[in-house]
Write a protein that holds these residues in place. Structure first.
Motif, PDB file in Angstrom:
ATOM      1  N   LEU A  44       0.843  -1.199   0.000  1.00  0.00           N
ATOM      2  CA  LEU A  44       0.000   0.000   0.000  1.00  0.00           C
ATOM      3  C   LEU A  44       0.881   1.253   0.000  1.00  0.00           C
ATOM      4  CD1 LEU A  44      -2.747   1.348   0.144  1.00  0.00           C
ATOM      5  CD2 LEU A  44      -2.878   0.797   2.541  1.00  0.00           C
ATOM      6  N   ALA A  46      -4.778  -3.917   1.136  1.00  0.00           N
ATOM      7  CA  ALA A  46      -3.758  -3.028   0.564  1.00  0.00           C
ATOM      8  C   ALA A  46      -4.140  -2.567  -0.840  1.00  0.00           C
ATOM      9  CB  ALA A  46      -2.410  -3.740   0.526  1.00  0.00           C
ATOM     10  N   HIS A  62      -3.031   4.371   3.558  1.00  0.00           N
ATOM     11  CA  HIS A  62      -2.706   3.628   4.772  1.00  0.00           C
ATOM     12  C   HIS A  62      -3.412   4.201   5.994  1.00  0.00           C
ATOM     13  CE1 HIS A  62       0.280   6.883   4.965  1.00  0.00           C
ATOM     14  NE2 HIS A  62       0.201   6.729   6.259  1.00  0.00           N
TER      15      HIS A  62
END
Lengths: 333, 273
Positions: free
Chosen positions: B100, B180, B186
């Motif tokens: 990610l 992800a 995130h």
């Protein structure tokens, strides 16, 4: 090899990049609207346009990262939708994002990139050393990338796009955010890469970059190519030179008489300075001096300003390149 | 032109593909190892976290455990299996976030513009996490040995524990990959894994035998793949080679892995260029 420069319509040596009527939509937004251009082998070709003009979308399609909604594209002679792997092997890409891993050294970043292109250990190590020399990073090869300056990181990004000796190199806004010294330095590396026979397609919204670096420039606006030519020819064809004259005293009545002259296209009067846009400076200057003298106001000072790519851009799109860039808005009306 | 290339690569194609996949994995793994080496705090956390579970909570809960019937010679012996599986669970649940981050920086796009096989980007992450969590598990088991835990099945049993851990970790890693590649950034990833992590741990046999749970929770614990991984490992630690328990664990984890991998394959196929 000797025929690289002489591309003919029978297709003996196809262009390095061909975009043919590409269209692409993001929801209701039309990013590409029949984009067509061809990049000849060995040249530095610039796609010039403001943010949101479709540059990045076009590049992503050519890199096989995005499927076009319509049209065809070929890179190094291969169709991007039918032979994506072949295209990926033959192209290098230096994105405008910061993709260098800050926790790896310059050398490790390069050997990592070499692995992505399937070079073996020894070949990857040799190529990394060669590229570190090319971009003058050999003294900093084993420093972590996070300790490198912005300009050095940019050079490392450039080198990472070259590990597999690509036929075509895509540079996306290569000098975005760099100071002028670093920019000029990067340009010299780009020219050096061109000398090794690599075709370079770069996107930029810096006019001086397009002017200094590109053999040919395509002006893209709202997903369509408005014009393609050498920077000099674009300026000649679409830009007007301006002749300025400073008079002993303001003479606004001169404007109307000068306007009848065939080579004079636009006249501005600002106090005691009279400016006229022209496609032929010598007859226009002659007319200006003659008319001023006839009116008893011989000019004190005369100077000529050549057209810039900025003027070309304004003529072709009706908007200034830089106002759009600074507002950073893709959906300018 | 393309015809000659295909025929030339015909006979050696499989070995050629092997070399290519090996080089891709070496590049990806080399990068993660280089990154890990330069994050001493991360290494310290990777080692300290399971120790804290085992030593601190092992002793904290030991007093309570005296009043209830917990299988094994001591609570720490009971909890060793839980500490191993929890550690694997946490590491693998976070395991996809590196991809990610790479998505966010644009490095992942750069990888996709290279002729790397898409499977290598994902599978190298599996290999890395299996190696990392196996090393962590071995350290936990060794630390538990030092404080007196003995293993009914010896070294072969420890190898079997690591195999169960890897099977469980593969499924969790797949789920982490799904997150992800589905989430925008995130800043969404960590709240979700944080929200899921602790409840799943408590609704499993990690800290408390399932028999001591209320019946509704026992049902949930039975549906939790973590419980099955722990039961297998625990049986190897406490009792020996009980084939019925190991077969149940293997069956449950196989089902879990198949579901997770199918989901991950479906998501990645839609997300990858």
């Amino acid at each position: 090899m000797s025929t690289t420069a002489s591309y003919t319509a029978d297709g003996a040596a196809p262009p390095a990049v061909e975009a043919d009527e590409l269209t692409h939509n993001f929801g209701a937004t039309r990013a590409l609207d029949g984009t067509t251009f061809a990049v000849e082998r060995g040249e530095i070709f610039g796609l010039l346009g403001p943010n949101g003009a479709g540059k990045t979308t076009a590049i992503r399609i050519l890199l096989t990262l995005l499927e076009p909604n319509g049209g065809k594209a070929r890179v190094a002679g291969l169709d991007v939708t039918r032979h994506p792997i072949g295209v990926r092997r033959r192209v290098g890409w230096v994105p405008q994002d910061r993709t260098v891993d800050p926790l790896m050294t310059a050398r490790e970043n390069l050997t990592f990139a070499a692995g992505l292109y399937h070079l073996g250990t020894a070949a990857g190590r040799d190529r990394a050393a060669e590229l570190l020399r090319l971009v003058d990073l050999d003294d900093d090869a084993d420093r972590l990338a996070r300790a490198l300056s912005g300009g050095m990181r940019r050079r490392l990004e450039l080198a990472m796009g070259l590990v597999h000796v690509p036929d075509v190199l895509f540079l996306d806004e290569p000098t975005l955010g760099l100071d002028i010294t670093s920019r000029r330095r990067l340009w010299t590396y780009v020219r050096e890469i061109q000398r090794t026979g690599t075709t370079i397609l770069l996107t930029t919204h810096y006019l001086d970059e397009a002017d200094a670096l590109c053999d040919r420039v395509a002006i893209i606006h709202q997903g369509r190519i408005q014009a393609v030519d050498t920077p000099a020819e674009l300026k000649r064809a679409f830009g007007r030179a301006t002749v300025h004259a400073r008079l002993p005293e303001p003479a606004p009545e001169l404007a109307k008489r000068l306007g009848r002259h065939p080579h004079v296209h636009h006249i501005r009067v600002a106090g005691d300075v009279i400016e006229l846009d022209t496609d032929a400076t010598v007859p226009a200057t002659g007319a200006l001096v003659d008319e001023c003298r006839a009116a008893g106001a011989a000019p004190l000072d005369l100077w000529t300003q050549r057209a810039s790519l900025d003027d070309v851009f304004l003529t072709l799109t009706g908007q200034e390149l830089h106002t759009d860039v600074e507002s950073d808005s893709p959906e300018m009306t | 032109m393309s015809g000659t290339i295909t025929s030339a690569s015909g006979p050696g194609r499989l070995s050629g593909l092997g070399v290519v996949l090996w080089r891709e994995h070496r590049a990806m793994l080399g990068r993660w190892i280089a990154r890990l080496r330069r994050e001493p705090l991360t290494i310290a956390a990777l080692l300290a976290q399971p120790m804290i579970w085992l030593l601190l909570f092992g002793h904290l809960f030991a007093g309570m455990a005296n009043t209830a019937s917990v299988p094994g010679d001591s609570y720490v012996q009971f909890m060793t299996a839980g500490a191993v599986v929890m550690t694997i669970f946490n590491a693998c649940l976070q395991g996809g976030v590196e991809l990610l981050f790479d998505r966010e920086t644009g490095l992942l796009s750069r990888m996709f513009a290279a002729p790397v096989h898409r499977i290598s980007i994902v599978s190298s992450r599996f290999v890395y996490l299996v190696a990392l969590t196996s090393a962590q598990s071995a350290i936990i088991l060794f630390a538990a040995y030092l404080i007196g835990v003995r293993y009914a099945t010896g070294l072969a049993g420890i190898a079997a524990c690591l195999a169960i851990g890897a099977a469980f970790g593969a499924g969790v890693t797949s789920l982490s990959m799904v997150l992800a590649f589905s989430l925008r950034s995130h800043s969404q990833f960590f709240p979700i894994t944080g929200f899921v992590g602790l409840p799943l741990t408590f609704v499993s046999s990690a800290l408390v035998p399932v028999d001591l749970m209320p019946s509704w929770m026992r049902v949930l614990a039975g549906l939790n793949p973590m419980t099955h991984a722990i039961d297998g490992v625990r049986s190897l630690v406490l009792h020996g080679w009980r084939l019925d328990v190991l077969a149940a664990t293997a069956g449950a984890l196989l089902l879990f892995d198949l579901c997770c991998l199918a989901l991950a394959a479906w998501v990645l196929r839609r997300k990858l260029p």
